[in-house]
Write a protein that holds these residues in place. Structure first.
Motif, PDB file in Angstrom:
ATOM      1  N   TRP A 320      58.270 -16.384  59.392  1.00  0.00           N
ATOM      2  CA  TRP A 320      59.125 -16.452  58.280  1.00  0.00           C
ATOM      3  C   TRP A 320      60.104 -17.594  58.152  1.00  0.00           C
ATOM      4  O   TRP A 320      60.425 -18.163  57.274  1.00  0.00           O
ATOM      5  CB  TRP A 320      59.637 -15.178  58.113  1.00  0.00           C
ATOM      6  CG  TRP A 320      58.778 -13.980  57.652  1.00  0.00           C
ATOM      7  CD1 TRP A 320      58.328 -13.028  58.684  1.00  0.00           C
ATOM      8  CD2 TRP A 320      57.874 -14.104  56.662  1.00  0.00           C
ATOM      9  NE1 TRP A 320      57.183 -12.207  58.008  1.00  0.00           N
ATOM     10  CE2 TRP A 320      56.824 -12.963  56.862  1.00  0.00           C
ATOM     11  CE3 TRP A 320      57.455 -14.816  55.428  1.00  0.00           C
ATOM     12  CZ2 TRP A 320      55.882 -12.765  55.953  1.00  0.00           C
ATOM     13  CZ3 TRP A 320      56.594 -14.603  54.610  1.00  0.00           C
ATOM     14  CH2 TRP A 320      55.803 -13.496  54.555  1.00  0.00           C
ATOM     15  N   GLU A 370      51.370 -19.673  52.255  1.00  0.00           N
ATOM     16  CA  GLU A 370      51.428 -19.487  50.830  1.00  0.00           C
ATOM     17  C   GLU A 370      50.882 -18.113  50.269  1.00  0.00           C
ATOM     18  O   GLU A 370      49.885 -18.063  49.670  1.00  0.00           O
ATOM     19  CB  GLU A 370      50.295 -20.599  50.191  1.00  0.00           C
ATOM     20  CG  GLU A 370      50.965 -21.993  50.405  1.00  0.00           C
ATOM     21  CD  GLU A 370      50.299 -23.080  49.588  1.00  0.00           C
ATOM     22  OE1 GLU A 370      50.009 -22.587  48.413  1.00  0.00           O
ATOM     23  OE2 GLU A 370      50.110 -23.999  50.301  1.00  0.00           O
ATOM     24  N   PHE A 372      51.680 -14.245  48.360  1.00  0.00           N
ATOM     25  CA  PHE A 372      52.061 -14.033  47.253  1.00  0.00           C
ATOM     26  C   PHE A 372      53.399 -14.588  46.660  1.00  0.00           C
ATOM     27  O   PHE A 372      53.863 -14.860  45.642  1.00  0.00           O
ATOM     28  CB  PHE A 372      52.110 -12.463  47.011  1.00  0.00           C
ATOM     29  CG  PHE A 372      53.034 -11.873  47.737  1.00  0.00           C
ATOM     30  CD1 PHE A 372      54.210 -11.693  47.129  1.00  0.00           C
ATOM     31  CD2 PHE A 372      52.727 -11.385  48.821  1.00  0.00           C
ATOM     32  CE1 PHE A 372      55.362 -11.053  47.847  1.00  0.00           C
ATOM     33  CE2 PHE A 372      54.002 -10.806  49.862  1.00  0.00           C
ATOM     34  CZ  PHE A 372      55.144 -10.480  49.003  1.00  0.00           C
ATOM     35  N   HIS A 373      54.187 -14.788  47.842  1.00  0.00           N
ATOM     36  CA  HIS A 373      55.762 -15.471  47.520  1.00  0.00           C
ATOM     37  C   HIS A 373      55.848 -16.940  47.077  1.00  0.00           C
ATOM     38  O   HIS A 373      56.696 -17.093  46.503  1.00  0.00           O
ATOM     39  CB  HIS A 373      56.482 -15.154  48.947  1.00  0.00           C
ATOM     40  CG  HIS A 373      55.956 -15.834  50.075  1.00  0.00           C
ATOM     41  ND1 HIS A 373      54.985 -15.537  50.576  1.00  0.00           N
ATOM     42  CD2 HIS A 373      56.251 -17.229  50.451  1.00  0.00           C
ATOM     43  CE1 HIS A 373      54.569 -16.208  51.701  1.00  0.00           C
ATOM     44  NE2 HIS A 373      55.319 -17.376  51.498  1.00  0.00           N
ATOM     45  N   TYR A 374      54.743 -17.644  47.462  1.00  0.00           N
ATOM     46  CA  TYR A 374      55.169 -18.898  47.270  1.00  0.00           C
ATOM     47  C   TYR A 374      55.238 -19.719  46.093  1.00  0.00           C
ATOM     48  O   TYR A 374      56.413 -20.187  45.635  1.00  0.00           O
ATOM     49  CB  TYR A 374      54.051 -19.909  48.004  1.00  0.00           C
ATOM     50  CG  TYR A 374      54.107 -21.566  47.937  1.00  0.00           C
ATOM     51  CD1 TYR A 374      54.861 -22.097  49.174  1.00  0.00           C
ATOM     52  CD2 TYR A 374      53.613 -22.193  46.901  1.00  0.00           C
ATOM     53  CE1 TYR A 374      55.078 -23.308  49.152  1.00  0.00           C
ATOM     54  CE2 TYR A 374      53.816 -23.772  46.862  1.00  0.00           C
ATOM     55  CZ  TYR A 374      54.865 -24.058  48.012  1.00  0.00           C
ATOM     56  OH  TYR A 374      54.974 -25.607  48.175  1.00  0.00           O
ATOM     57  N   LYS A 375      54.353 -19.202  45.261  1.00  0.00           N
ATOM     58  CA  LYS A 375      54.458 -19.972  43.903  1.00  0.00           C
ATOM     59  C   LYS A 375      55.538 -19.370  43.094  1.00  0.00           C
ATOM     60  O   LYS A 375      56.291 -20.030  42.294  1.00  0.00           O
ATOM     61  CB  LYS A 375      53.069 -19.681  43.240  1.00  0.00           C
ATOM     62  CG  LYS A 375      51.979 -20.668  43.605  1.00  0.00           C
ATOM     63  CD  LYS A 375      50.728 -20.608  42.685  1.00  0.00           C
ATOM     64  CE  LYS A 375      49.577 -21.243  43.002  1.00  0.00           C
ATOM     65  NZ  LYS A 375      48.288 -21.122  42.391  1.00  0.00           N
ATOM     66  N   PRO A 376      55.599 -17.965  42.778  1.00  0.00           N
ATOM     67  CA  PRO A 376      57.300 -17.489  42.329  1.00  0.00           C
ATOM     68  C   PRO A 376      58.379 -17.970  43.052  1.00  0.00           C
ATOM     69  O   PRO A 376      59.335 -18.411  42.228  1.00  0.00           O
ATOM     70  CB  PRO A 376      56.840 -16.062  42.692  1.00  0.00           C
ATOM     71  CG  PRO A 376      55.530 -15.657  42.855  1.00  0.00           C
ATOM     72  CD  PRO A 376      55.119 -16.948  43.743  1.00  0.00           C
ATOM     73  N   ALA A 377      58.526 -18.320  44.261  1.00  0.00           N
ATOM     74  CA  ALA A 377      59.715 -18.700  44.884  1.00  0.00           C
ATOM     75  C   ALA A 377      59.888 -19.964  44.403  1.00  0.00           C
ATOM     76  O   ALA A 377      60.978 -20.506  44.075  1.00  0.00           O
ATOM     77  CB  ALA A 377      59.569 -18.742  46.471  1.00  0.00           C
TER      78      ALA A 377
END
Length: 387
Positions: A320, A370, A372-377
């Protein structure tokens, strides 16, 4: 304490700088550590706007008669600058926290690429810097950096900077700005400050057992931390190294080492020791990328060496922490450079001297880094920065 001269202005700077992001919780202990450091030759203190307690604590101590004895460095968060008035708003708040009327070394914090710099130029930062320098409120202007080699060179060349700061240690010799970036900055006459010499302590507490054995059996008895600092100070291009010291024991030990270390002082046995350490670490990493940059530019915009570097960091930093760095290095830039942009064209693989299956490895990077968090972040970061 050893000192190195800033070639831009003649300042004699202690090769050990006090990084103020990780102060101890007890303010009395922090004050004692700062004063001890000053009394024993440390004359460079580094903080940032986004470390508000750090700025306030440091300012409180320096106001007790120590301000004139040190060079004070703090940072402007470009991602909080939305309009021209924000430059003064943030800067004056920093002066208030630090209880001073000038900053010796003022950074643009985490400047990722030339596009971000050009945005600041459009908002009037050049005129603002000139005004602050004429009034003496800013003595030197520079930037700190966390991205890849090519962007670093472009940023260095984009303005007449007076200093810069990069992450550099024996594990990052070919990562981020790397040795070539260090040498490029030095060739332009820039003092280069070094952050993360121990990777946030990971080069002390999270190494393979085989590496600890090499250090334990070395021809000179030194801790992993001392070896790491000496490796950096052996580079004549380095002006100073920041250490986030949070105990008196750490302050005293680092000052001891900084009173002995010299540039170009390594023996053949010293170099051989680090060759052994790197061979072990290379066996542990996932992708044998040397950061040579032959694979770029990528037609799809992927920063392949930076993606591989962050992916390899999962072995030392943990997943992380590495994912956070990956997001910062590939997602905070104006134009994304993450692994999932790969179109599988294969152009990169023709030029890789390590014969890495780059397309396959970029798929692995995407799966690991990458989720589920990458694009929203990234979306939230870009919206916040309004780039």
């Amino acid at each position: 304490m050893k000192y190195r001269v800033n070639p831009k202005n003649g300042d004699e700077l202690s090769i050990l700088g006090f990084g103020c992001m990780r102060f101890a919780k007890n303010e009395q202990e922090v004050e004692e550590q700062i004063i001890y450091a000053i009394e024993n030759g440390v004359n460079y203190f580094d903080t940032a706007y986004v470390y508000p307690k750090s700025e306030a604590t440091l300012g409180k101590v320096l106001a007790k008669g120590y301000r004139q004895r040190v060079k004070l460095a703090t940072k402007l968060p470009h991602y909080l600058i939305k309009k021209q008035a924000d430059f003064d708003k943030i800067f004056h708040e920093q002066l208030k926290r630090l209880q001073t009327n000038y900053i010796d070394y003022y950074f643009i914090h985490m400047l990722p690429d030339v596009v971000v710099w050009e945005r600041l130029v459009k908002l009037g930062i050049l005129e603002w810097i000139e005004e602050k320098k004429q009034t003496g409120q800013i003595v030197n202007i520079g930037f700190s950096y966390h991205g890849g080699k090519d962007d670093f060179v472009e940023v260095v060349d984009a303005y007449n900077w007076e200093f810069c700061m990069i992450q550099y240690n024996y594990l990052d010799e070919n990562n981020q700005a790397g040795k070539s970036g260090l040498q490029h900055a030095a060739s332009k006459g820039l003092p280069v400050m070094i952050m993360e010499p121990l990777r946030g302590g990971k080069l002390v507490t999270n190494l393979p057992k085989e590496v600890y054995k090499i250090f334990d059996n070395a021809h000179v008895k030194r801790t992993p931390a001392e070896w790491s600092f000496r490796w950096i100070w052996n580079h004549p291009e380095v002006t100073l190294v920041l250490s986030g010291m949070n105990s008196m024991e750490m302050v005293k030990e680092n000052i001891r080492v900084a009173s002995e270390a010299e540039a170009n002082s390594f023996s053949d046995m010293d170099y051989e020791l680090f060759d052994k350490v790197r061979r072990i670490l290379d066996e542990k990493i996932k992708i044998p990328c040397t950061g040579c940059n032959y694979c770029i530019p990528c037609p799809a915009g992927v920063d392949i060496p930076t993606c591989f570097s962050a992916y390899n960091d999962t072995e030392i930093e943990g997943k992380w922490t590495a994912v956070g760095k990956y997001l910062m290095q590939t997602g905070m830039k104006t134009k994304a450079s993450n692994a999932s942009l790969c179109t599988k064209c294969g152009k990169c693989e023709k030029y890789c001297p390590q014969n890495i299956a780059i397309r396959e490895e970029l798929t692995n990077v995407t799966k690991t880094m990458e989720g589920f968090h990458y694009k929203p972040a990234r979306f939230l970061i870009k919206r916040f920065m309004r780039l």
